[in-house]
Design a protein around this motif. Structure first.
Motif, PDB file in Angstrom:
ATOM      1  N   MET A   1      15.509  40.765  44.015  1.00 50.15           N
ATOM      2  CA  MET A   1      15.742  41.853  43.732  1.00 50.15           C
ATOM      3  C   MET A   1      16.867  42.578  43.865  1.00 50.15           C
ATOM      4  O   MET A   1      17.241  43.596  44.688  1.00 50.15           O
ATOM      5  CB  MET A   1      14.899  42.697  44.389  1.00 50.15           C
ATOM      6  N   PRO A   2      16.822  43.105  42.331  1.00 46.14           N
ATOM      7  CA  PRO A   2      17.862  44.807  42.577  1.00 46.14           C
ATOM      8  C   PRO A   2      17.923  45.464  43.018  1.00 46.14           C
ATOM      9  O   PRO A   2      17.351  45.750  43.843  1.00 46.14           O
ATOM     10  CB  PRO A   2      17.759  45.198  40.653  1.00 46.14           C
ATOM     11  N   SER A   3      19.127  46.219  44.066  1.00 45.72           N
ATOM     12  CA  SER A   3      18.973  47.745  44.627  1.00 45.72           C
ATOM     13  C   SER A   3      18.603  48.626  43.432  1.00 45.72           C
ATOM     14  O   SER A   3      19.141  48.542  42.109  1.00 45.72           O
ATOM     15  CB  SER A   3      20.213  47.292  45.063  1.00 45.72           C
ATOM     16  N   ALA A   4      18.552  49.615  43.941  1.00 46.49           N
ATOM     17  CA  ALA A   4      18.342  50.690  43.310  1.00 46.49           C
ATOM     18  C   ALA A   4      19.564  51.022  42.589  1.00 46.49           C
ATOM     19  O   ALA A   4      20.429  51.117  43.126  1.00 46.49           O
ATOM     20  CB  ALA A   4      17.902  51.807  44.285  1.00 46.49           C
ATOM     21  N   VAL A   5      19.381  51.860  41.747  1.00 46.83           N
ATOM     22  CA  VAL A   5      20.253  52.741  40.762  1.00 46.83           C
ATOM     23  C   VAL A   5      20.207  53.929  40.787  1.00 46.83           C
ATOM     24  O   VAL A   5      19.314  54.602  40.927  1.00 46.83           O
ATOM     25  CB  VAL A   5      20.193  51.902  39.241  1.00 46.83           C
ATOM     26  N   ALA A   6      21.181  55.136  40.999  1.00 44.29           N
ATOM     27  CA  ALA A   6      21.105  55.896  40.817  1.00 44.29           C
ATOM     28  C   ALA A   6      22.105  56.805  39.679  1.00 44.29           C
ATOM     29  O   ALA A   6      23.403  56.143  39.373  1.00 44.29           O
ATOM     30  CB  ALA A   6      21.805  57.197  42.315  1.00 44.29           C
ATOM     31  N   ILE A   7      21.581  57.761  38.887  1.00 50.21           N
ATOM     32  CA  ILE A   7      21.979  57.744  37.573  1.00 50.21           C
ATOM     33  C   ILE A   7      22.253  59.236  37.598  1.00 50.21           C
ATOM     34  O   ILE A   7      21.354  60.379  38.003  1.00 50.21           O
ATOM     35  CB  ILE A   7      20.996  57.564  35.942  1.00 50.21           C
ATOM     36  N   ARG A   8      23.349  59.551  37.463  1.00 52.59           N
ATOM     37  CA  ARG A   8      23.985  60.823  37.612  1.00 52.59           C
ATOM     38  C   ARG A   8      25.527  61.275  36.253  1.00 52.59           C
ATOM     39  O   ARG A   8      25.919  60.616  36.367  1.00 52.59           O
ATOM     40  CB  ARG A   8      24.541  61.743  39.345  1.00 52.59           C
ATOM     41  N   PRO A   9      25.442  62.890  36.266  1.00 53.53           N
ATOM     42  CA  PRO A   9      26.184  63.246  35.475  1.00 53.53           C
ATOM     43  C   PRO A   9      27.948  62.580  35.320  1.00 53.53           C
ATOM     44  O   PRO A   9      27.858  63.417  37.248  1.00 53.53           O
ATOM     45  CB  PRO A   9      26.633  64.522  35.016  1.00 53.53           C
ATOM     46  N   ILE A  10      28.721  62.348  35.255  1.00 55.01           N
ATOM     47  CA  ILE A  10      29.937  62.455  35.312  1.00 55.01           C
ATOM     48  C   ILE A  10      31.331  62.805  34.270  1.00 55.01           C
ATOM     49  O   ILE A  10      30.670  62.859  33.680  1.00 55.01           O
ATOM     50  CB  ILE A  10      30.303  61.213  35.618  1.00 55.01           C
ATOM     51  N   ALA A  11      32.061  63.664  35.173  1.00 52.48           N
ATOM     52  CA  ALA A  11      33.160  63.132  34.177  1.00 52.48           C
ATOM     53  C   ALA A  11      33.292  62.619  32.897  1.00 52.48           C
ATOM     54  O   ALA A  11      33.321  61.364  33.412  1.00 52.48           O
ATOM     55  CB  ALA A  11      34.322  63.867  35.468  1.00 52.48           C
ATOM     56  N   PRO A  12      33.840  63.017  32.001  1.00 54.94           N
ATOM     57  CA  PRO A  12      34.465  62.102  30.557  1.00 54.94           C
ATOM     58  C   PRO A  12      35.261  60.600  31.142  1.00 54.94           C
ATOM     59  O   PRO A  12      35.191  59.561  30.460  1.00 54.94           O
ATOM     60  CB  PRO A  12      35.166  63.023  30.053  1.00 54.94           C
ATOM     61  N   ALA A  13      36.561  61.578  31.564  1.00 56.30           N
ATOM     62  CA  ALA A  13      37.567  60.371  32.228  1.00 56.30           C
ATOM     63  C   ALA A  13      36.620  59.347  33.393  1.00 56.30           C
ATOM     64  O   ALA A  13      37.352  58.522  33.744  1.00 56.30           O
ATOM     65  CB  ALA A  13      38.766  61.238  33.342  1.00 56.30           C
ATOM     66  N   ALA A  14      35.925  59.591  33.720  1.00 54.08           N
ATOM     67  CA  ALA A  14      34.630  58.689  34.656  1.00 54.08           C
ATOM     68  C   ALA A  14      34.820  57.319  33.982  1.00 54.08           C
ATOM     69  O   ALA A  14      33.797  56.525  34.754  1.00 54.08           O
ATOM     70  CB  ALA A  14      34.107  59.436  35.810  1.00 54.08           C
ATOM     71  N   THR A  15      34.175  57.801  32.473  1.00 55.20           N
ATOM     72  CA  THR A  15      33.550  56.031  31.678  1.00 55.20           C
ATOM     73  C   THR A  15      34.039  55.668  31.146  1.00 55.20           C
ATOM     74  O   THR A  15      35.042  54.264  30.560  1.00 55.20           O
ATOM     75  CB  THR A  15      32.770  56.887  31.053  1.00 55.20           C
ATOM     76  N   TYR A  16      35.674  56.223  31.375  1.00 56.30           N
ATOM     77  CA  TYR A  16      37.199  55.107  30.320  1.00 56.30           C
ATOM     78  C   TYR A  16      37.402  54.034  31.174  1.00 56.30           C
ATOM     79  O   TYR A  16      36.960  52.758  30.402  1.00 56.30           O
ATOM     80  CB  TYR A  16      38.473  55.913  30.961  1.00 56.30           C
ATOM     81  N   ALA A  17      37.145  53.562  32.240  1.00 57.84           N
ATOM     82  CA  ALA A  17      37.505  52.415  33.024  1.00 57.84           C
ATOM     83  C   ALA A  17      36.614  51.202  32.873  1.00 57.84           C
ATOM     84  O   ALA A  17      37.098  50.248  32.419  1.00 57.84           O
ATOM     85  CB  ALA A  17      37.924  52.058  33.924  1.00 57.84           C
ATOM     86  N   LEU A  18      35.009  51.736  32.349  1.00 52.68           N
ATOM     87  CA  LEU A  18      33.852  50.654  31.892  1.00 52.68           C
ATOM     88  C   LEU A  18      33.669  50.829  30.375  1.00 52.68           C
ATOM     89  O   LEU A  18      34.050  49.444  29.978  1.00 52.68           O
ATOM     90  CB  LEU A  18      32.666  51.285  32.775  1.00 52.68           C
ATOM     91  N   ARG A  19      34.233  51.956  30.101  1.00 48.52           N
ATOM     92  CA  ARG A  19      34.495  51.946  28.232  1.00 48.52           C
ATOM     93  C   ARG A  19      35.405  50.624  28.352  1.00 48.52           C
ATOM     94  O   ARG A  19      35.354  49.869  27.242  1.00 48.52           O
ATOM     95  CB  ARG A  19      35.082  53.279  27.757  1.00 48.52           C
ATOM     96  N   HIS A  20      36.585  51.022  28.966  1.00 50.62           N
ATOM     97  CA  HIS A  20      37.597  49.712  28.270  1.00 50.62           C
ATOM     98  C   HIS A  20      37.719  48.072  28.584  1.00 50.62           C
ATOM     99  O   HIS A  20      37.539  47.490  28.177  1.00 50.62           O
ATOM    100  CB  HIS A  20      39.177  50.351  28.627  1.00 50.62           C
ATOM    101  N   GLN A  21      36.990  47.921  29.608  1.00 49.38           N
ATOM    102  CA  GLN A  21      36.135  46.807  30.503  1.00 49.38           C
ATOM    103  C   GLN A  21      35.987  46.015  29.957  1.00 49.38           C
ATOM    104  O   GLN A  21      35.301  44.469  29.015  1.00 49.38           O
ATOM    105  CB  GLN A  21      36.563  46.898  31.836  1.00 49.38           C
ATOM    106  N   VAL A  22      34.605  47.043  29.240  1.00 44.10           N
ATOM    107  CA  VAL A  22      33.011  46.168  28.728  1.00 44.10           C
ATOM    108  C   VAL A  22      33.407  45.725  26.600  1.00 44.10           C
ATOM    109  O   VAL A  22      32.772  45.081  26.053  1.00 44.10           O
ATOM    110  CB  VAL A  22      32.449  47.022  28.618  1.00 44.10           C
ATOM    111  N   LEU A  23      34.007  46.650  26.363  1.00 44.46           N
ATOM    112  CA  LEU A  23      33.599  47.550  25.173  1.00 44.46           C
ATOM    113  C   LEU A  23      34.964  46.894  24.392  1.00 44.46           C
ATOM    114  O   LEU A  23      34.930  46.631  23.658  1.00 44.46           O
ATOM    115  CB  LEU A  23      33.288  48.944  24.537  1.00 44.46           C
TER     116      LEU A  23
END
Length: 151
Positions: free
Chosen positions: A1-23
């Motif tokens: 069973m996957p562990s729980a996911v918490a969703i929260r607002p983040i700063a734009p810069a916090a998105t960059y590494a995953l955007r880059h890695q995945v997209l």
């Protein structure tokens, strides 16, 4: 069973590494930054405190667009992206949007269709990658993706 996911607002810069890695891992990091990131609403999905998915929402009046939706490959098909997209729809409605859209990679169109988004217009390309615009009325999207197939 996957562990729980918490969703929260983040700063734009916090998105960059995953955007880059995945997209766009073959492009420079600057490629994944948007000129209007400062005007967006950015959300992160966290599992055990670690950022595993990101999405950016831009609302102008009744129109909302989400962009740069990226889930870490080892966390895909576990419901993380689905939870993040549902939160994005809720937030778009809260901000007054009635219509939402994205430019989806064609190979992800089926995922978005499960949420009630439908293709609009012709297929287009960003580099070698085929895309299609997917869109829907937010009020009509509530309750979709009820088939239990997590993304």
């Amino acid at each position: 069973m996957p562990s729980a996911v918490a969703i929260r607002p983040i700063a734009p810069a916090a998105t960059y590494a995953l955007r880059h890695q995945v997209l766009w891992p073959d492009k420079p990091l600057e490629y994944v930054k948007l000129a209007d990131d400062h005007a967006g609403h950015h959300f992160g999905a966290f599992r055990r405190g670690e950022l595993v998915a990101v999405i950016s929402l831009f609302v102008t009046g009744a129109e909302a667009r989400f962009r740069k939706f990226a889930t870490r490959p080892d966390c895909q098909r576990q419901g993380v992206g689905s939870a993040l997209l549902r939160r994005t729809f809720t937030e778009a409605q809260r901000l007054g949007a009635r219509h939402i859209w994205c430019d989806a990679r064609q190979d992800s169109a089926g995922f978005y269709a499960r949420f009630g988004l439908r293709p609009e217009g012709e297929i287009f390309y960003k580099g070698p990658i085929p895309y299609v615009r997917m869109a829907g009325q937010l009020q009509e999207l509530a309750g979709h993706e009820a088939d239990g197939n997590p993304a």
